[in-house]
Design a protein around this motif. Structure first.
Motif, short mmCIF file in Angstrom:
data_model
loop_
_atom_site.label_atom_id
_atom_site.label_comp_id
_atom_site.label_asym_id
_atom_site.label_seq_id
_atom_site.Cartn_x
_atom_site.Cartn_y
_atom_site.Cartn_z
N PRO A 60 0.77 -1.10 0.13
CA PRO A 60 -0.01 -0.06 -0.06
C PRO A 60 0.89 1.38 0.18
O PRO A 60 1.74 1.20 0.71
CB PRO A 60 -0.77 -0.26 1.22
N GLY A 61 0.55 2.22 -0.71
CA GLY A 61 1.31 3.55 -1.09
C GLY A 61 2.16 3.33 -2.23
O GLY A 61 2.90 4.35 -2.42
N SER A 62 2.37 2.36 -3.02
CA SER A 62 3.14 2.22 -3.96
C SER A 62 2.74 2.76 -5.10
O SER A 62 3.46 2.83 -6.13
CB SER A 62 3.92 0.82 -3.92
N GLY A 63 1.57 3.00 -5.13
CA GLY A 63 1.00 3.91 -6.37
C GLY A 63 0.31 2.70 -7.36
O GLY A 63 0.03 2.97 -8.70
N GLN A 104 6.37 5.18 2.02
CA GLN A 104 5.07 4.42 2.65
C GLN A 104 4.37 5.29 3.57
O GLN A 104 3.21 5.45 3.45
CB GLN A 104 5.56 2.97 2.96
N ARG A 105 4.90 5.54 4.71
CA ARG A 105 4.48 6.09 5.87
C ARG A 105 3.86 7.42 5.45
O ARG A 105 2.75 7.65 5.97
CB ARG A 105 5.54 6.18 6.84
N ASP A 106 4.41 8.28 4.46
CA ASP A 106 3.96 9.58 4.15
C ASP A 106 2.67 9.19 3.16
O ASP A 106 1.88 10.31 3.30
CB ASP A 106 5.06 10.31 3.44
N ARG A 107 2.73 8.24 2.47
CA ARG A 107 1.54 8.18 1.40
C ARG A 107 0.33 7.34 2.13
O ARG A 107 -0.80 7.38 1.46
CB ARG A 107 1.92 7.29 0.33
N VAL A 108 0.58 6.71 3.04
CA VAL A 108 -0.81 5.98 3.99
C VAL A 108 -1.26 6.74 5.42
O VAL A 108 -2.10 6.07 5.95
CB VAL A 108 -0.54 4.44 4.05
N THR A 109 -0.93 7.92 5.32
CA THR A 109 -1.42 8.77 6.62
C THR A 109 -2.92 8.74 6.73
O THR A 109 -3.25 8.70 7.91
CB THR A 109 -0.57 10.12 6.60
N PHE A 133 -4.59 -0.55 9.88
CA PHE A 133 -3.85 -0.82 8.74
C PHE A 133 -2.60 -0.19 8.74
O PHE A 133 -1.45 -0.92 8.03
CB PHE A 133 -4.73 -0.08 7.24
N ARG A 134 -2.08 1.00 9.08
CA ARG A 134 -0.81 1.37 8.83
C ARG A 134 -0.05 0.71 9.62
O ARG A 134 1.25 0.45 9.03
CB ARG A 134 -0.96 2.96 9.42
N GLU A 135 -0.08 0.19 10.85
CA GLU A 135 0.68 -0.68 11.38
C GLU A 135 0.82 -1.69 10.79
O GLU A 135 2.07 -2.36 10.51
CB GLU A 135 0.06 -1.05 12.92
N ALA A 149 3.35 -1.26 7.51
CA ALA A 149 4.47 -0.99 7.95
C ALA A 149 5.20 -2.23 7.98
O ALA A 149 6.41 -2.36 7.72
CB ALA A 149 4.84 -0.09 9.00
N VAL A 150 4.63 -3.03 8.92
CA VAL A 150 5.15 -4.63 9.29
C VAL A 150 5.65 -5.29 7.96
O VAL A 150 6.49 -5.96 7.84
CB VAL A 150 4.48 -5.32 10.40
#
Length: 166
Positions: free
Chosen positions: A9-12, A111-116, A122-124, A127-128
């Motif tokens: 997630p966040g890769s586009g 990734q962290r910036d894109r999934v805020t 889900f964010r946790e 990240a893992v």
């Protein structure tokens, strides 16, 4: 057979689907294909779609997965020139259905910036999973595109990679 383009997630992936379509590539977003992706229990039985509220219990007992008949139908529909963009916990069960694999690679900070805006649960989990998923894609022979670039540059690189493999 089609090519699978995957990334955390966040890769586009959704953005790339639209940009590739604009370049004339037959591209499908796995999350938009009716009946392909869903929340599944450990037995692979569907328990709900993307509208389910994330809870610790859901994330502990279920996974976002693809169903086999759905994958077969999508691969057939896409044909040799098509691209499926998506991610699923069980995608490894289906990688042999695709002629090629491409990883949209990104680093943890991007990734962290894109999934805020995503749910904190889900964010946790996202990240893992980043290093694990990317390592698995490489182990399966995926070609890599740097997804930290400007989306138009990623689409250009991805389209060129797809074209060179045909």
């Amino acid at each position: 057979m089609a090519t699978l383009v995957s990334g955390n997630p966040g890769s586009g992936k959704s953005t790339m689907t639209a940009l590739l379509r604009g370049r004339g590539v037959r591209a499908l977003d796995a999350d938009e294909v009716p009946g392909l992706a869903a929340w599944m229990d450990a037995n692979g039985d569907v328990v709900g779609d993307g509208s389910l509220e994330p809870t610790p219990e859901l994330l502990a007992t279920c996974f976002w997965g693809w169903n086999g008949p759905g994958v077969e139908q999508v691969v057939e529909e896409l044909g040799a020139e098509g691209v499926l963009l998506g991610i699923a916990v069980n995608q490894w069960d289906f990688v042999d259905r695709f002629d090629g694999l491409v990883l949209l690679e990104l680093d943890a900070s991007t990734q962290r910036d894109r999934v805020t805006s995503r749910d904190p649960l889900f964010r946790e989990q996202i990240a893992v999973g980043l290093p694990v998923m990317q390592a698995q894609m490489r182990a399966h022979g995926a070609r890599v595109v740097d997804a930290t670039q400007d989306p138009d540059d990623v689409a250009r690189d991805l389209a060129a990679l797809l074209h060179s493999s045909r």
